[in-house]
Scaffold this active site. Structure first.
Site, PDB file in Angstrom:
ATOM      1  CE  LYS A  36       0.861   1.380   4.369  1.00 32.59           C
ATOM      2  NZ  LYS A  36       1.693   2.620   4.515  1.00 32.59           N
ATOM      3  CG  ASP A  39      -0.827  -0.367   8.142  1.00 37.82           C
ATOM      4  OD1 ASP A  39      -1.656   0.668   8.652  1.00 37.82           O
ATOM      5  OD2 ASP A  39       0.681  -0.381   7.750  1.00 37.82           O
TER       6      ASP A  39
HETATM    7  P1  ATP Z   1       3.906  -0.387   8.068  1.00 41.91           P
HETATM    8  O1  ATP Z   1       4.340   0.604   6.450  1.00 41.91           O
HETATM    9  O2  ATP Z   1       2.878  -1.267   8.246  1.00 41.91           O
HETATM   10  O3  ATP Z   1       4.564   0.124   9.065  1.00 41.91           O
HETATM   11  P2  ATP Z   1       6.769  -1.104   6.715  1.00 41.91           P
HETATM   12  O4  ATP Z   1       6.658  -1.591   5.225  1.00 41.91           O
HETATM   13  O5  ATP Z   1       7.353  -0.541   6.946  1.00 41.91           O
HETATM   14  O6  ATP Z   1       5.064  -1.377   7.508  1.00 41.91           O
HETATM   15  P3  ATP Z   1       7.225  -4.086   7.286  1.00 41.91           P
HETATM   16  O7  ATP Z   1       7.927  -4.431   6.154  1.00 41.91           O
HETATM   17  O8  ATP Z   1       6.419  -4.697   7.594  1.00 41.91           O
HETATM   18  O9  ATP Z   1       7.222  -2.092   7.353  1.00 41.91           O
HETATM   19  O10 ATP Z   1       8.301  -4.400   8.548  1.00 41.91           O
HETATM   20  C1  ATP Z   1       8.511  -4.308   9.859  1.00 41.91           C
HETATM   21  C2  ATP Z   1       9.662  -4.733  10.761  1.00 41.91           C
HETATM   22  O11 ATP Z   1       8.289  -6.248  10.795  1.00 41.91           O
HETATM   23  C3  ATP Z   1      10.362  -5.471  10.089  1.00 41.91           C
HETATM   24  O12 ATP Z   1      11.017  -4.787  10.632  1.00 41.91           O
HETATM   25  C4  ATP Z   1      10.105  -7.234  10.650  1.00 41.91           C
HETATM   26  O13 ATP Z   1      10.605  -7.037  11.847  1.00 41.91           O
HETATM   27  C5  ATP Z   1       9.149  -7.538  11.368  1.00 41.91           C
HETATM   28  N1  ATP Z   1       7.632  -8.496  10.274  1.00 41.91           N
HETATM   29  C6  ATP Z   1       7.508  -9.283  10.756  1.00 41.91           C
HETATM   30  N2  ATP Z   1       7.053  -9.841   9.970  1.00 41.91           N
HETATM   31  C7  ATP Z   1       7.243  -9.707   8.829  1.00 41.91           C
HETATM   32  C8  ATP Z   1       7.279 -10.095   7.691  1.00 41.91           C
HETATM   33  N3  ATP Z   1       6.126 -10.949   6.852  1.00 41.91           N
HETATM   34  N4  ATP Z   1       7.952  -9.232   6.598  1.00 41.91           N
HETATM   35  C9  ATP Z   1       8.672  -8.617   6.885  1.00 41.91           C
HETATM   36  N5  ATP Z   1       9.136  -7.793   8.024  1.00 41.91           N
HETATM   37  C10 ATP Z   1       8.578  -8.466   9.356  1.00 41.91           C
END
Ligand code: ATP
Length: 314
Positions: free
Chosen positions: A9, A139
């Protein structure tokens, strides 16, 4: 074996209200699902095997493969809800940047719910899947739903929004991630520093932008470009000043709008059309201001089965 495709997203509007007593912020969050996404494959495992995980892709080494992984948590939560054994192997084919502000972990959680539901032949109603998704994280429900939606509360109270046609986007992936809680803390700190305060008593509850909703409903990229906004952008730039160069490079290459995606550090660029997106992606790649740039489009549906069969179906 069941394979589910799930979108990342971008928040075309991320209005952040004051810090609540429970540590969350009230949001006016317009989620937009894009074709850049992950695939999660669920494979039946022997009784007692539990949940096992593998991950492939450029950021695979940053994905935790223990019980903290949102895909594994989703499988366990669904199994517990139905009182069935959580025996499954989950393989994540990861294209969404990790800790990039594109809700990649949440996407994998939603995909695992859909994949395990099909693999275990549970036929869980969508409303129940949405409740389980909200338990996993703010999310996750949107990754089930896809399309474009307004998230209120801490983002989990969703209302689908009308949208016409397709919009063309470019995502510039940064080196390394940003922690979402750290970016919210920086947003509060900047508000305190500016003297506006950071609590719910000082910061008005954000509302969705009428101009933005009209631009989405009208399928008008120029109007959407004028209306996008992210209240976390200043905080992400404060923690990662070099992102400004990336935003500038995309605008110089002809993007209609440039913004930090969610909590960053991925930068999102809206283009006029598919050819415009390809040109912006090529210019960003050549600019040296990001690790990689991907042209994509949206909105697209949420987590959906794309391959596989329920047990016994053959
Ligand atoms: P958001 O936009 O929802 O705040 P994000 O995109 O910035 O999230 P994610 O890629 O969801 O961040 O990752 C945040 C943290 O979640 C990672 O650093 C990791 O430790 C943890 N995590 C748990 N499950 C997963 C997964 N399936 N894929 C990636 N990260 C994961």
């Amino acid at each position: 074996m069941i394979t589910v495709r799930v979108p990342a997203k971008v928040n075309v509007q991320l209005g952040v209200g004051g810090l609540r007593a429970d540590g969350f912020h009230d949001l006016a969050n317009v989620f937009f699902a894009v074709a850049l996404g992950d695939r999660v494959t669920a494979t039946a495992a022997a009784p007692g095997a539990g949940v096992t995980l593998t991950c492939a892709g450029p950021d695979a080494d940053q994905v935790p493969l223990d019980e903290s992984n949102l895909a594994a948590r989703a499988a366990r939560l669904l199994a517990a809800h139905h009182g069935v054994a959580a025996d499954v192997h989950l393989h994540i084919d990861k294209s969404i940047p990790v800790a990039g502000g594109m809700a990649g972990g949440s996407a994998d959680g939603a995909a695992a719910l859909v994949a395990c539901d099909a693999l275990w032949d549970l036929a869980t109603p969508q409303a129940v899947l949405l409740d389980l998704a909200a338990e996993l994280g703010s999310d996750v429900p949107f990754a089930l739903l896809g399309g474009v939606a307004l998230g209120r509360g801490r983002g989990e109270l969703l209302e689908e929004l009308p949208v016409a046609g397709s919009f063309h986007w470019v995502f510039a992936v940064a080196e390394g991630g940003l922690s979402t809680p750290a970016v919210f803390r920086e947003c509060d700190r900047l508000r305190e520093e500016a003297g506006t305060g950071s609590g719910v008593d000082r910061v008005p509850t954000p509302d969705p932008s009428a101009a933005l909703l009209a631009a989405l409903a009208g399928g008008d990229p120029v109007a959407l470009a004028a209306a996008v906004g992210n209240d976390l952008q200043a905080a992400a730039l404060s923690l990662r000043p070099a992102l400004a160069d990336c935003l500038d490079a995309g605008l110089a290459a002809g993007a209609l709008a440039a913004l930090v995606s969610g909590s960053g550090p991925t930068c999102a660029f809206l283009a006029k059309d598919a050819a415009g997106a390809e040109a912006v992606a090529a210019a960003l790649t050549a600019s040296g201001t990001c690790r990689a740039a991907h042209a994509t489009h949206g909105p697209v549906p949420g987590a959906r089965v794309i391959a596989g069969a329920a047990p016994g179906a053959d």
